[in-house]
Motif scaffolding. Sequence first.
Motif, PDB file in Angstrom:
ATOM      1  N   ILE A  22       0.860  -1.250   0.142  1.00 15.12           N
ATOM      2  CA  ILE A  22       0.108  -0.165  -0.035  1.00 15.12           C
ATOM      3  C   ILE A  22       0.876   1.102   0.019  1.00 15.12           C
ATOM      4  O   ILE A  22       0.779   2.229  -0.829  1.00 15.12           O
ATOM      5  CB  ILE A  22      -1.134  -0.129   1.125  1.00 15.12           C
ATOM      6  CG1 ILE A  22      -1.999  -1.054   0.931  1.00 15.12           C
ATOM      7  CG2 ILE A  22      -1.660   1.499   1.428  1.00 15.12           C
ATOM      8  CD1 ILE A  22      -3.050  -1.105   2.181  1.00 15.12           C
ATOM      9  N   ALA A  23       1.872   1.147   0.903  1.00 12.60           N
ATOM     10  CA  ALA A  23       2.881   2.351   0.790  1.00 12.60           C
ATOM     11  C   ALA A  23       3.409   2.691  -0.519  1.00 12.60           C
ATOM     12  O   ALA A  23       3.232   3.818  -0.847  1.00 12.60           O
ATOM     13  CB  ALA A  23       3.852   2.273   1.966  1.00 12.60           C
ATOM     14  N   ALA A  24       3.952   1.561  -1.241  1.00 12.95           N
ATOM     15  CA  ALA A  24       4.467   1.945  -2.635  1.00 12.95           C
ATOM     16  C   ALA A  24       3.505   2.397  -3.471  1.00 12.95           C
ATOM     17  O   ALA A  24       3.661   3.305  -4.310  1.00 12.95           O
ATOM     18  CB  ALA A  24       4.847   0.502  -3.009  1.00 12.95           C
ATOM     19  N   MET A  25       2.206   2.067  -3.541  1.00 12.44           N
ATOM     20  CA  MET A  25       1.323   2.240  -4.411  1.00 12.44           C
ATOM     21  C   MET A  25       0.712   3.884  -4.131  1.00 12.44           C
ATOM     22  O   MET A  25       0.665   4.561  -5.115  1.00 12.44           O
ATOM     23  CB  MET A  25      -0.132   1.388  -4.458  1.00 12.44           C
ATOM     24  CG  MET A  25       0.188   0.118  -4.775  1.00 12.44           C
ATOM     25  SD  MET A  25      -1.414  -1.016  -5.082  1.00 12.44           S
ATOM     26  CE  MET A  25      -1.280  -1.720  -3.264  1.00 12.44           C
ATOM     27  N   LYS A  26       0.804   4.216  -2.881  1.00 12.55           N
ATOM     28  CA  LYS A  26       0.419   5.616  -2.478  1.00 12.55           C
ATOM     29  C   LYS A  26       1.543   6.289  -2.829  1.00 12.55           C
ATOM     30  O   LYS A  26       1.224   7.500  -3.437  1.00 12.55           O
ATOM     31  CB  LYS A  26       0.186   5.711  -1.058  1.00 12.55           C
ATOM     32  CG  LYS A  26      -1.116   5.012  -0.273  1.00 12.55           C
ATOM     33  CD  LYS A  26      -1.463   5.872   1.011  1.00 12.55           C
ATOM     34  CE  LYS A  26      -1.736   7.219   0.607  1.00 12.55           C
ATOM     35  NZ  LYS A  26      -2.191   7.798   2.098  1.00 12.55           N
ATOM     36  N   SER A  27       2.686   6.025  -2.772  1.00 11.88           N
ATOM     37  CA  SER A  27       3.812   6.876  -3.219  1.00 11.88           C
ATOM     38  C   SER A  27       3.780   6.981  -4.800  1.00 11.88           C
ATOM     39  O   SER A  27       3.790   8.346  -5.307  1.00 11.88           O
ATOM     40  CB  SER A  27       5.163   6.179  -3.102  1.00 11.88           C
ATOM     41  OG  SER A  27       6.201   6.809  -3.293  1.00 11.88           O
ATOM     42  N   ALA A  28       3.216   6.026  -5.382  1.00 13.11           N
ATOM     43  CA  ALA A  28       3.003   6.245  -7.030  1.00 13.11           C
ATOM     44  C   ALA A  28       1.982   7.106  -7.296  1.00 13.11           C
ATOM     45  O   ALA A  28       2.108   8.021  -8.236  1.00 13.11           O
ATOM     46  CB  ALA A  28       2.880   4.842  -7.534  1.00 13.11           C
TER      47      ALA A  28
END
Length: 246
Positions: free
Chosen positions: A194-200
């Motif tokens: 989730i953190a990676a997707m939010k960063s994207a």
Amino acid sequence: MLTLNDAERLNPLSDDMRQAFLAALEAAMTDEAVRSIVLTGAGGNFTAGADIRQLMLAGGPDPARSRRRLTPLHRAVEIIAGGPKPVIAAVEGAAFGAGLSFASACDFVIAGEGARFGAAFGKIGLTADCGLVWSLPQRVGRTLARDIMFTGRPVKAEEAHRIGIVDMLVPAGGALSAALTKAADYRGIAPLAIAAMKSAFVRGPGSLNDALAFEIQQQPMLSMTSDHAEGVAAFREKRQAIFTGH
């Protein structure tokens, strides 16, 4: 759950409220025990936005003070939009000014019937703040975002749901319960994913090549995590994965 709490005055964002909210938000984002954040307001309202009493100071305008007051709100919006954990807005009653900005920056917005949204910055001679010119068009499109900001008109919950400010509309008084249920839904997804997707997402739409380049940076690192191994094992064993954020 983070609650804006000055219910008698519709939870205005006073200087003290801004600092306390930012501190609580930062603490929640760094607490490994917290998997998602629900943002709400006390007393049947989200927030009326800026504390107008603090805009009317003796001695006239003070640009330096204006910048200082915006700084914690800007940092809060950066954390809501780009922080590693999902943020869900549970909106009842008024969500005006920075309240609309906060909601628009959230990953999911749930509103009770009777909620009202508005961006009347121009009616007091100010521009929309807290990133609203970035976040609102992503929800409603550029034309509707302009109309909402240029007219300062209130947007009732039903219209807000229809145009995309609100993602889920529930009976009045039910926003918080629905938000907590939604937060539980996110527990089935690995926190680092989730953190990676939010960063994207926070990087903006960009080009396809930008998105692919970001993926090739993030995916190999995620493949090395314990959560990835747990997810694969759970799939093979036909059981619910237990993610730890590592």
